[in-house]
Design a protein around this motif. Structure first.
Motif, PDB file in Angstrom:
ATOM      1  N   GLU B 183       0.857  -1.125  -0.082  1.00  0.00           N
ATOM      2  CA  GLU B 183       0.121   0.007  -0.249  1.00  0.00           C
ATOM      3  C   GLU B 183       0.972   1.218   0.069  1.00  0.00           C
ATOM      4  N   HIS B 184       2.212   1.315   0.452  1.00  0.00           N
ATOM      5  CA  HIS B 184       2.959   2.279   0.320  1.00  0.00           C
ATOM      6  C   HIS B 184       4.170   2.217  -0.451  1.00  0.00           C
ATOM      7  N   ASN B 185       4.256   1.200  -1.151  1.00  0.00           N
ATOM      8  CA  ASN B 185       5.394   0.794  -2.085  1.00  0.00           C
ATOM      9  C   ASN B 185       4.686   0.695  -3.626  1.00  0.00           C
ATOM     10  N   LEU B 186       5.200   1.917  -4.169  1.00  0.00           N
ATOM     11  CA  LEU B 186       4.714   2.074  -5.626  1.00  0.00           C
ATOM     12  C   LEU B 186       5.292   0.949  -6.610  1.00  0.00           C
ATOM     13  N   ALA B 187       6.420   0.425  -6.458  1.00  0.00           N
ATOM     14  CA  ALA B 187       6.805  -0.448  -7.193  1.00  0.00           C
ATOM     15  C   ALA B 187       6.087  -1.885  -7.206  1.00  0.00           C
ATOM     16  N   LYS B 188       5.737  -2.161  -5.878  1.00  0.00           N
ATOM     17  CA  LYS B 188       5.003  -3.369  -5.737  1.00  0.00           C
ATOM     18  C   LYS B 188       3.580  -3.243  -6.333  1.00  0.00           C
ATOM     19  N   ARG B 189       3.065  -1.925  -6.168  1.00  0.00           N
ATOM     20  CA  ARG B 189       1.715  -1.675  -6.790  1.00  0.00           C
ATOM     21  C   ARG B 189       2.083  -2.081  -8.504  1.00  0.00           C
ATOM     22  N   ILE B 190       2.799  -1.314  -8.911  1.00  0.00           N
ATOM     23  CA  ILE B 190       3.042  -1.343 -10.429  1.00  0.00           C
ATOM     24  C   ILE B 190       3.385  -2.711 -10.820  1.00  0.00           C
ATOM     25  N   ALA B 191       4.082  -3.509 -10.106  1.00  0.00           N
ATOM     26  CA  ALA B 191       4.346  -5.026 -10.509  1.00  0.00           C
ATOM     27  C   ALA B 191       3.084  -5.960 -10.388  1.00  0.00           C
ATOM     28  N   GLN B 218      14.862  -5.226 -18.251  1.00  0.00           N
ATOM     29  CA  GLN B 218      14.537  -5.760 -16.636  1.00  0.00           C
ATOM     30  C   GLN B 218      13.476  -6.624 -16.634  1.00  0.00           C
ATOM     31  N   LEU B 219      12.575  -6.113 -17.362  1.00  0.00           N
ATOM     32  CA  LEU B 219      11.364  -6.897 -17.119  1.00  0.00           C
ATOM     33  C   LEU B 219      11.607  -8.339 -17.853  1.00  0.00           C
ATOM     34  N   ASN B 220      12.265  -8.323 -18.953  1.00  0.00           N
ATOM     35  CA  ASN B 220      12.629  -9.491 -19.613  1.00  0.00           C
ATOM     36  C   ASN B 220      13.623 -10.529 -18.736  1.00  0.00           C
ATOM     37  N   GLU B 221      14.424  -9.895 -18.215  1.00  0.00           N
ATOM     38  CA  GLU B 221      15.653 -10.616 -17.613  1.00  0.00           C
ATOM     39  C   GLU B 221      15.276 -10.849 -16.060  1.00  0.00           C
ATOM     40  N   ASN B 222      14.759  -9.987 -15.349  1.00  0.00           N
ATOM     41  CA  ASN B 222      14.387 -10.430 -13.920  1.00  0.00           C
ATOM     42  C   ASN B 222      13.243 -10.935 -13.754  1.00  0.00           C
ATOM     43  N   LEU B 303      13.454   7.283 -12.664  1.00  0.00           N
ATOM     44  CA  LEU B 303      12.511   6.057 -13.409  1.00  0.00           C
ATOM     45  C   LEU B 303      13.099   4.745 -13.542  1.00  0.00           C
ATOM     46  N   LEU B 304      14.603   4.892 -13.800  1.00  0.00           N
ATOM     47  CA  LEU B 304      15.262   3.475 -13.797  1.00  0.00           C
ATOM     48  C   LEU B 304      15.138   2.666 -12.459  1.00  0.00           C
ATOM     49  N   TYR B 305      15.175   3.360 -11.472  1.00  0.00           N
ATOM     50  CA  TYR B 305      15.216   2.920 -10.173  1.00  0.00           C
ATOM     51  C   TYR B 305      14.045   2.100  -9.931  1.00  0.00           C
ATOM     52  N   VAL B 306      12.914   2.847 -10.083  1.00  0.00           N
ATOM     53  CA  VAL B 306      11.279   2.235 -10.006  1.00  0.00           C
ATOM     54  C   VAL B 306      11.281   0.961 -10.848  1.00  0.00           C
ATOM     55  N   GLY B 307      11.779   0.967 -12.240  1.00  0.00           N
ATOM     56  CA  GLY B 307      11.740   0.073 -12.886  1.00  0.00           C
ATOM     57  C   GLY B 307      12.608  -1.387 -12.635  1.00  0.00           C
ATOM     58  N   ASP B 308      13.683  -1.093 -11.990  1.00  0.00           N
ATOM     59  CA  ASP B 308      14.435  -2.247 -11.684  1.00  0.00           C
ATOM     60  C   ASP B 308      13.550  -2.889 -10.398  1.00  0.00           C
ATOM     61  N   TYR B 309      13.170  -2.390  -9.449  1.00  0.00           N
ATOM     62  CA  TYR B 309      12.257  -2.635  -8.433  1.00  0.00           C
ATOM     63  C   TYR B 309      10.971  -3.632  -8.924  1.00  0.00           C
ATOM     64  N   VAL B 310      10.386  -2.992  -9.992  1.00  0.00           N
ATOM     65  CA  VAL B 310       9.082  -3.432 -10.408  1.00  0.00           C
ATOM     66  C   VAL B 310       9.494  -5.044 -11.141  1.00  0.00           C
ATOM     67  N   LEU B 314       8.003  -8.295  -9.743  1.00  0.00           N
ATOM     68  CA  LEU B 314       6.954  -9.020 -10.801  1.00  0.00           C
ATOM     69  C   LEU B 314       7.641 -10.456 -10.856  1.00  0.00           C
ATOM     70  N   ALA B 315       8.950 -10.766 -10.836  1.00  0.00           N
ATOM     71  CA  ALA B 315       9.623 -12.128 -10.712  1.00  0.00           C
ATOM     72  C   ALA B 315       9.020 -12.770  -9.312  1.00  0.00           C
ATOM     73  N   VAL B 316       9.033 -11.981  -8.386  1.00  0.00           N
ATOM     74  CA  VAL B 316       8.649 -12.701  -7.179  1.00  0.00           C
ATOM     75  C   VAL B 316       7.003 -13.291  -7.126  1.00  0.00           C
ATOM     76  N   LEU B 317       6.200 -12.043  -7.756  1.00  0.00           N
ATOM     77  CA  LEU B 317       4.863 -12.476  -8.010  1.00  0.00           C
ATOM     78  C   LEU B 317       4.731 -13.607  -9.005  1.00  0.00           C
ATOM     79  N   TYR B 318       5.669 -13.974  -9.748  1.00  0.00           N
ATOM     80  CA  TYR B 318       5.457 -15.157 -10.699  1.00  0.00           C
ATOM     81  C   TYR B 318       6.275 -16.162 -10.145  1.00  0.00           C
ATOM     82  N   GLY B 319       6.751 -16.137  -8.844  1.00  0.00           N
ATOM     83  CA  GLY B 319       7.327 -17.253  -8.403  1.00  0.00           C
ATOM     84  C   GLY B 319       8.933 -17.645  -8.914  1.00  0.00           C
TER      85      GLY B 319
END
Lengths: 337, 337
Positions: B183-191, B218-222, B303-310, B314-319
């Motif tokens: 709820e306070h983490n923008l990168a998690k919400r975007i993921a 980053q979305l491809n690789e991470n 912007l790069l930093y948010v993307g790295d976290y996202v 997203l990897a975690v969400l996909y297990g």
């Protein structure tokens, strides 16, 4: 749109003969950098020239897609401002920037504000025939740029390559035109593969990178479908990892790989291993399309030609007219408010 | 991967302090063109530099992704060969090309063959700390290139922008790190928005184009997901028409638009109209992410930093584990056969 695609070889021939006079007028001073400024269908010729010239031209060529020019542009820069309509606002802005910096300017356009301003400013104007969608004028927009560089001594003579290109395209259209049935028509068969899918077009740094992007934009504009593009060897370092999730969507991706025997041999090896092994167990569809003809120019245009037809046939499969681009018109109207 | 992402601000600080000595050794002769050669995570720093320097540098910067260099490379070209591992075969090939042409060469690497060869050839080597994935070393790979250009008099002093960038990233990670709930983490919400979708990242010519592409890779690789990127204003001339078919797949596309108040005002207007009106009736999801910080450099890195976290979330969400890149390893092994 089908008529314009069919006439691409004639368009290239006309571009050579009709624009010879304007190009002859162009006299370059010392040129250290070349910037081609344009957007969308009016930028494709610049992209192709950059790809084609990468191993031939003694100065760098940059394709600029925006309102301003890079800071290095000055009197030793040749700026080619390309807007088919002559009214693209980004290009008019970049043109004004080029003039302000004292660059050597040439306008390539069918008319509009760009033609008027460039005439008034005393620059060489290459006038191309109007009445087409910009993306259907790839021959008119590319050929004069190539000849301008040749005139300036920045490219070797390309007459033979143009002759071969025209011949290859004349031959190809006998097999790609609408009256040729699917079983003998490669473009129709590829369009069928892409129906209901997300097309992902892969090229390679060098000749085919630009053409892969052209396929993407033609699929966007003619078939009104989503489509994407990327290139070897860069995609080997990222995109190939991205085919694991989400599985149900990856099954809907169809990769078309454009190949050329002008590719670096290690790039060709990469394509083989990637398509045959690394992506063999992914769910996406895969298809390889080799370029036709011998010269670099003929190979580029041969792949572009198949893509143009594929995008128009895919529009037909979706029951759409490949010519209108309503969303672009809507945007332009709102920007003009 | 999470540890490396977290440490990006420290990485930038270390890059400034640890690499100062190597950079001080670099003395440029007359430089008319700059070519940065690298692939994947090792090319990102070059992309960012090209974007950042477009309106500041008196000479053109080209990022080269392949085995050979463009024909204009010569003794008045500064070639920065970047390979984090030092063993990227394309970059070693391009390095040899640079040497053959008598270019002014600097190597940026953690070791490998590139380091050995560049030492032996008497070029300046900027050695960066090893042990990371190349994509996790964006700070180490970008900062020395920026400082090299500054040392060569080709960029104005960027010390203040670096200081602001580090401060912004330190602040941001307090809100982006794994211990901060969704709820306070923008990168998690975007993921979460991107889960089960195809991410399409939109930037703009200038600062954010490069960062949009970084998000894609980053979305491809991470996260090992498909993902794509494109940029304004170019996408206004093609991609926006491509959201009509196939409808069931368009519903699965989530557009993330990266914005910056350094964008040209007409580009900002284009983004507003495109997102708010032109694409309002299409089925794809849409989200706008503004850059943080004031300077261009801070905005890019924010912007790069948010993307790295996202990408890692997203990897975690996909297990999935965001670190391994099995398909790249498989390809490299087969290429070495």
């Amino acid at each position: 749109m089908f008529g314009a695609i069919y006439r691409l070889p004639e368009q290239i021939e006309e571009a050579v003969s009709k624009m010879e006079y304007s190009i002859a007028q162009f006299k370059a001073s010392l040129v250290r950098t070349i910037v081609i400024t344009g957007l969308g269908g009016s930028a494709v010729g610049g992209d192709m020239l950059r790809s084609y010239a990468a191993d031939k031209c003694p100065v760098p060529i940059f394709v600029n897609r925006g309102y301003t020019l890079p800071s290095y542009v000055g009197k030793d820069t040749l700026v080619i401002a390309v807007s088919y309509s002559g009214n693209t606002e980004e290009t008019l802005s970049a043109y004004a920037d080029a003039k302000r910096r004292g660059a050597q300017v040439v306008a390539v356009t069918s008319g509009g504000i760009l033609k008027k301003q460039a005439w008034a400013d005393g620059y060489v104007v290459v006038t191309v025939p109007g009445g087409l969608q910009p993306r259907a004028a790839a021959g008119y927009l590319f050929i004069p740029q190539m000849l301008l560089l040749q005139k300036a001594g920045l490219l070797p003579d390309c007459g033979e390559e143009i002759t071969e290109t025209v011949r290859v395209l004349y031959e190809m259209r006998l097999r790609l035109a609408p009256q040729v049935k699917s079983e003998h028509n490669l473009a129709k068969r590829i369009a069928s593969r892409l129906f209901g899918k997300i097309p992902l077009i892969h090229g390679a740094t060098g000749l085919t990178e630009t053409i892969a992007y052209r396929w993407k934009t033609q699929l966007n504009e003619n078939a009104q479908t989503v489509a994407f593009a990327h290139s070897y060897p860069e995609l080997n370092h990222n995109e190939i990892v991205g085919f694991d999730v989400p599985l149900e969507l990856i099954e809907k991706i169809e990769i078309i790989t454009l190949t050329s025997n002008h590719n670096h041999p290690r790039v060709q090896k990469r394509i083989e291993i990637t398509m045959g092994e690394v992506l063999a167990n992914t769910a996406c569809g895969r298809y390889e399309l080799p370029a036709q003809g011998a010269s670099e120019l003929a190979q580029m245009f041969s792949l572009l030609y198949v893509g143009d037809y594929v995008s128009a046939y895919l529009a037909v499969l979706y029951g759409l007219d490949p010519t209108p681009v309503d969303k672009i018109v809507q945007l332009k109207n709102r920007l003009a408010d």
